[in-house]
Design a protein around this motif. Structure first.
Motif, PDB file in Angstrom:
ATOM      1  N   HIS A   1       0.810  -1.226   0.000  1.00 54.53           N
ATOM      2  CA  HIS A   1       0.000   0.000   0.000  1.00 54.53           C
ATOM      3  C   HIS A   1       0.838   1.268   0.000  1.00 54.53           C
ATOM      4  N   GLY A   2       2.034   1.173  -0.592  1.00 55.95           N
ATOM      5  CA  GLY A   2       2.799   2.359  -0.904  1.00 55.95           C
ATOM      6  C   GLY A   2       3.586   3.005   0.209  1.00 55.95           C
ATOM      7  N   ASN A   3       3.942   2.238   1.229  1.00 53.93           N
ATOM      8  CA  ASN A   3       4.767   2.802   2.295  1.00 53.93           C
ATOM      9  C   ASN A   3       5.981   1.899   2.553  1.00 53.93           C
ATOM     10  N   PRO A   4       6.854   1.773   1.546  1.00 52.26           N
ATOM     11  CA  PRO A   4       7.998   0.876   1.693  1.00 52.26           C
ATOM     12  C   PRO A   4       8.985   1.325   2.764  1.00 52.26           C
TER      13      PRO A   4
ATOM     14  N   THR B   1      13.427  -2.177  -3.638  1.00 52.56           N
ATOM     15  CA  THR B   1      13.250  -1.946  -5.073  1.00 52.56           C
ATOM     16  C   THR B   1      12.426  -0.687  -5.305  1.00 52.56           C
ATOM     17  N   THR B   2      11.335  -0.556  -4.588  1.00 51.34           N
ATOM     18  CA  THR B   2      10.456   0.608  -4.735  1.00 51.34           C
ATOM     19  C   THR B   2      11.181   1.898  -4.378  1.00 51.34           C
ATOM     20  N   LEU B   3      11.987   1.841  -3.333  1.00 53.52           N
ATOM     21  CA  LEU B   3      12.705   3.029  -2.865  1.00 53.52           C
ATOM     22  C   LEU B   3      14.004   3.300  -3.633  1.00 53.52           C
ATOM     23  N   ILE B   4      14.354   2.379  -4.537  1.00 52.65           N
ATOM     24  CA  ILE B   4      15.643   2.424  -5.223  1.00 52.65           C
ATOM     25  C   ILE B   4      16.767   2.508  -4.178  1.00 52.65           C
ATOM     26  N   ALA B   5      16.638   1.696  -3.154  1.00 53.86           N
ATOM     27  CA  ALA B   5      17.600   1.656  -2.045  1.00 53.86           C
ATOM     28  C   ALA B   5      18.529   0.469  -2.241  1.00 53.86           C
ATOM     29  N   LEU B   6      19.410   0.586  -3.229  1.00 53.76           N
ATOM     30  CA  LEU B   6      20.264  -0.542  -3.602  1.00 53.76           C
ATOM     31  C   LEU B   6      21.227  -0.929  -2.487  1.00 53.76           C
TER      32      LEU B   6
END
Length: 105
Positions: free
Chosen positions: A37-40, A70-75
């Motif tokens: 629900h969009g709160n990664p 992945t959603t946050l682009i937190a590699l």
């Protein structure tokens, strides 16, 4: 889990916070609900709290937190979680592997 699946994340969190002895299933439900629900970011915060409470994550946990990365682009965070996956023997899990492929793609 029902509240989170229906999009009522606030209510799901209230129920989660009221559980006196949370297990990996309750943690997974809440972490997964945040991701879906969009709160990664909150999912990753909750994952850190889970670790602080010495609850051992399972493959379902890792799939959710990898999706959050992945959603946050937190590699960088994703790489740390990937190392944790390998260290804890979940490296061959097909669902975890699929989430990792998505993260690195």
């Amino acid at each position: 889990d029902m509240y989170a699946k229906c999009g009522s994340v606030v209510e799901a969190r209230w129920v989660f916070d009221m559980i006196p002895k949370r297990n990996v299933v309750s943690w997974n439900s809440m972490i997964g609900g945040y991701v879906q629900h969009g709160n990664p970011k909150q999912a990753l915060i909750l994952f850190n709290q889970m670790q602080q409470e010495c609850i051992m994550p399972n493959a379902v946990t890792f799939v959710s937190v990898i999706k959050a990365c992945t959603t946050l682009i937190a590699l960088e965070e994703g790489r740390h979680i990937h190392a944790w996956v390998i260290k804890n023997g979940f490296g061959l899990d097909v669902f975890v592997g699929s989430a990792l492929v998505d993260m690195y793609a």
